[in-house]
Design a protein around this motif. Structure first.
Motif, mmCIF file in Angstrom:
data_model
loop_
_atom_site.group_PDB
_atom_site.id
_atom_site.type_symbol
_atom_site.label_atom_id
_atom_site.label_comp_id
_atom_site.label_asym_id
_atom_site.label_seq_id
_atom_site.Cartn_x
_atom_site.Cartn_y
_atom_site.Cartn_z
ATOM 1 N N LEU A 85 23.419 -10.457 -37.252
ATOM 2 C CA LEU A 85 24.256 -9.263 -37.382
ATOM 3 C C LEU A 85 24.053 -8.372 -36.173
ATOM 4 C CD1 LEU A 85 26.110 -7.334 -39.027
ATOM 5 C CD2 LEU A 85 24.013 -6.443 -40.100
ATOM 6 N N ARG A 86 25.123 -8.146 -35.418
ATOM 7 C CA ARG A 86 25.035 -7.195 -34.309
ATOM 8 C C ARG A 86 25.057 -5.780 -34.883
ATOM 9 N NH1 ARG A 86 29.220 -5.306 -29.618
ATOM 10 N NH2 ARG A 86 27.685 -3.992 -28.554
ATOM 11 N N HIS A 87 24.312 -4.899 -34.246
ATOM 12 C CA HIS A 87 24.344 -3.493 -34.666
ATOM 13 C C HIS A 87 25.762 -2.945 -34.566
ATOM 14 C CE1 HIS A 87 24.853 -1.996 -30.559
ATOM 15 N NE2 HIS A 87 23.980 -2.934 -30.193
ATOM 16 N N GLY A 88 26.030 -1.902 -35.319
ATOM 17 C CA GLY A 88 27.332 -1.243 -35.269
ATOM 18 C C GLY A 88 27.439 -0.333 -34.053
ATOM 19 N N GLU A 89 28.546 0.396 -34.006
ATOM 20 C CA GLU A 89 28.795 1.323 -32.903
ATOM 21 C C GLU A 89 27.641 2.321 -32.767
ATOM 22 O OE1 GLU A 89 32.753 3.576 -32.258
ATOM 23 O OE2 GLU A 89 31.426 4.971 -33.322
ATOM 24 N N ALA A 90 27.186 2.515 -31.541
ATOM 25 C CA ALA A 90 26.106 3.473 -31.281
ATOM 26 C C ALA A 90 26.690 4.794 -30.793
ATOM 27 C CB ALA A 90 25.141 2.912 -30.248
ATOM 28 N N PRO A 104 30.990 -4.859 -32.525
ATOM 29 C CA PRO A 104 30.027 -4.148 -33.377
ATOM 30 C C PRO A 104 30.073 -4.655 -34.821
ATOM 31 C CG PRO A 104 31.169 -2.599 -31.970
ATOM 32 C CD PRO A 104 31.853 -3.933 -31.792
ATOM 33 N N ALA A 105 28.891 -4.829 -35.417
ATOM 34 C CA ALA A 105 28.718 -5.288 -36.809
ATOM 35 C C ALA A 105 29.268 -6.690 -37.039
ATOM 36 C CB ALA A 105 29.304 -4.291 -37.798
ATOM 37 N N CYS A 106 29.360 -7.488 -35.998
ATOM 38 C CA CYS A 106 29.792 -8.881 -36.108
ATOM 39 C C CYS A 106 28.704 -9.677 -36.828
ATOM 40 C CB CYS A 106 30.013 -9.435 -34.704
ATOM 41 S SG CYS A 106 30.525 -11.157 -34.645
ATOM 42 N N LEU A 107 29.103 -10.469 -37.808
ATOM 43 C CA LEU A 107 28.169 -11.266 -38.598
ATOM 44 C C LEU A 107 28.473 -12.746 -38.386
ATOM 45 C CD1 LEU A 107 25.891 -11.012 -40.756
ATOM 46 C CD2 LEU A 107 27.681 -11.160 -42.476
ATOM 47 N N SER A 108 27.446 -13.495 -37.995
ATOM 48 C CA SER A 108 27.582 -14.934 -37.756
ATOM 49 C C SER A 108 26.559 -15.663 -38.614
ATOM 50 C CB SER A 108 27.333 -15.262 -36.290
ATOM 51 O OG SER A 108 28.220 -14.538 -35.475
ATOM 52 N N ARG A 109 26.930 -16.847 -39.094
ATOM 53 C CA ARG A 109 26.021 -17.628 -39.935
ATOM 54 C C ARG A 109 25.716 -18.967 -39.285
ATOM 55 N NH1 ARG A 109 27.182 -17.380 -45.873
ATOM 56 N NH2 ARG A 109 26.196 -15.409 -45.389
ATOM 57 N N LEU A 110 24.419 -19.305 -39.274
ATOM 58 C CA LEU A 110 23.944 -20.574 -38.738
ATOM 59 C C LEU A 110 23.230 -21.348 -39.834
ATOM 60 C CD1 LEU A 110 22.560 -19.008 -35.488
ATOM 61 C CD2 LEU A 110 24.492 -20.564 -35.605
ATOM 62 N N ARG A 111 23.455 -22.652 -39.859
ATOM 63 C CA ARG A 111 22.737 -23.542 -40.763
ATOM 64 C C ARG A 111 21.583 -24.154 -39.975
ATOM 65 N NH1 ARG A 111 25.054 -26.184 -44.999
ATOM 66 N NH2 ARG A 111 27.075 -26.005 -44.012
ATOM 67 N N ARG A 152 20.075 -30.601 -36.167
ATOM 68 C CA ARG A 152 20.178 -29.461 -35.250
ATOM 69 C C ARG A 152 20.914 -28.313 -35.935
ATOM 70 N NH1 ARG A 152 19.379 -28.970 -29.969
ATOM 71 N NH2 ARG A 152 21.178 -27.600 -29.848
ATOM 72 N N PRO A 153 20.522 -27.069 -35.609
ATOM 73 C CA PRO A 153 21.265 -25.933 -36.157
ATOM 74 C C PRO A 153 22.742 -26.016 -35.787
ATOM 75 C CG PRO A 153 19.218 -25.192 -35.160
ATOM 76 C CD PRO A 153 19.391 -26.645 -34.784
ATOM 77 N N SER A 154 23.584 -25.464 -36.647
ATOM 78 C CA SER A 154 25.021 -25.455 -36.396
ATOM 79 C C SER A 154 25.605 -24.105 -36.781
ATOM 80 C CB SER A 154 25.707 -26.578 -37.180
ATOM 81 O OG SER A 154 25.490 -26.411 -38.564
ATOM 82 N N LEU A 155 26.716 -23.756 -36.132
ATOM 83 C CA LEU A 155 27.427 -22.516 -36.414
ATOM 84 C C LEU A 155 28.379 -22.753 -37.570
ATOM 85 C CD1 LEU A 155 28.182 -19.588 -35.620
ATOM 86 C CD2 LEU A 155 29.862 -20.581 -34.035
ATOM 87 N N MET A 156 28.212 -21.995 -38.644
ATOM 88 C CA MET A 156 29.088 -22.109 -39.805
ATOM 89 C C MET A 156 30.279 -21.175 -39.695
ATOM 90 S SD MET A 156 26.348 -22.463 -42.904
ATOM 91 C CE MET A 156 27.636 -22.739 -44.129
ATOM 92 N N ARG A 157 30.013 -19.956 -39.223
ATOM 93 C CA ARG A 157 31.096 -19.003 -39.016
ATOM 94 C C ARG A 157 30.631 -17.896 -38.084
ATOM 95 N NH1 ARG A 157 30.612 -17.648 -44.962
ATOM 96 N NH2 ARG A 157 29.352 -15.777 -45.044
ATOM 97 N N HIS A 158 31.611 -17.258 -37.451
ATOM 98 C CA HIS A 158 31.307 -16.211 -36.483
ATOM 99 C C HIS A 158 32.318 -15.082 -36.649
ATOM 100 C CE1 HIS A 158 30.221 -14.210 -32.769
ATOM 101 N NE2 HIS A 158 31.468 -14.297 -32.354
ATOM 102 N N GLY A 159 31.797 -13.877 -36.736
ATOM 103 C CA GLY A 159 32.680 -12.720 -36.788
ATOM 104 C C GLY A 159 33.232 -12.409 -38.153
ATOM 105 N N SER A 160 32.531 -12.834 -39.208
ATOM 106 C CA SER A 160 33.022 -12.568 -40.562
ATOM 107 C C SER A 160 31.863 -12.172 -41.454
ATOM 108 C CB SER A 160 33.706 -13.815 -41.121
ATOM 109 O OG SER A 160 32.788 -14.874 -41.188
ATOM 110 N N SER A 161 32.208 -11.672 -42.624
ATOM 111 C CA SER A 161 31.157 -11.319 -43.594
ATOM 112 C C SER A 161 31.232 -12.247 -44.784
ATOM 113 C CB SER A 161 31.326 -9.880 -44.028
ATOM 114 O OG SER A 161 32.621 -9.644 -44.510
#
Length: 193
Positions: A9-14, A170-177, A184-193
């Motif tokens: 999770l990236r931090h939100g707007e500063a 800002p507040a981008c949420l990415s999920r890795l398995r 090997r780790p893999s990207l499940m989704r990027h930029g969603s909640s």
């Protein structure tokens, strides 16, 4: 053993808007708090929270971990790349020729007094490896755009210079398995909640 998961999770707007912050420690704006609250509104059974020591990450991580009764660890390796003389500056405040050199060669060119990319990348990938080896079922890592780009580029086997092509708002949420070795780790989704 079951697959494990890591949400980045990236931090939100500063406060102060878009700037090269690195170690410049501005707190979240009211909008930044709202962005992060919305991004984490659905709790997918995180088992722990880890975060950058920067206030724009750690303040929210502390509040979330406390409200969900989750363990929290501050990981210095999750801090943003140091931007040296550019710390706290907006893009329009940086000489155009320097900024162009940075965008054209983010790996080979560091801002004056800034952290070289390979030092930053090594720090982040070591921390990422430690997170994967920790054995936690589901980790939420509250961190920075640059850190997330490095991790995603590593997982996707992208050349390091291509990491700047990954948008991390800002507040981008990415999920890795994270599967059991030798997976090997893999990207499940990027930029969603």
């Amino acid at each position: 053993m079951q697959d494990r998961f890591v949400d980045l999770l990236r931090h939100g707007e500063a406060q102060g808007g878009a700037r090269f912050r690195g170690g410049h420690d501005d707190p979240l704006s009211a909008e930044g708090w709202d962005q992060m609250t919305r991004a984490t509104a659905v709790n997918p059974d995180w088992s722990r929270v880890v975060c950058s020591p920067s206030l724009r990450c750690s303040a929210f991580a502390h509040r979330l971990a406390e409200s969900k009764k989750l363990p929290l660890a501050i990981l210095p390796g999750l801090r943003e790349r140091g931007f040296g003389a550019w710390e706290g500056l907006a893009a329009h405040q940086i000489p155009a020729e320097e900024l162009t050199r940075f965008w054209d060669d983010p790996v080979g060119y560091a801002p004056p007094g800034g952290e070289p990319f390979e030092v930053f990348r090594e720090r982040v990938t070591v921390t990422w490896g430690q997170m994967c080896e920790a054995g936690e079922p589901f980790t939420l890592a509250v961190t920075h755009g640059g850190v997330i780009r490095v991790v995603l580029a590593e997982v996707l086997r992208m050349p390091p210079a291509a990491s700047l092509l990954i948008e991390v708002p800002p507040a981008c949420l990415s999920r890795l398995r994270v599967p059991e070795f030798p997976g090997r780790p893999s990207l499940m989704r990027h930029g969603s909640s």
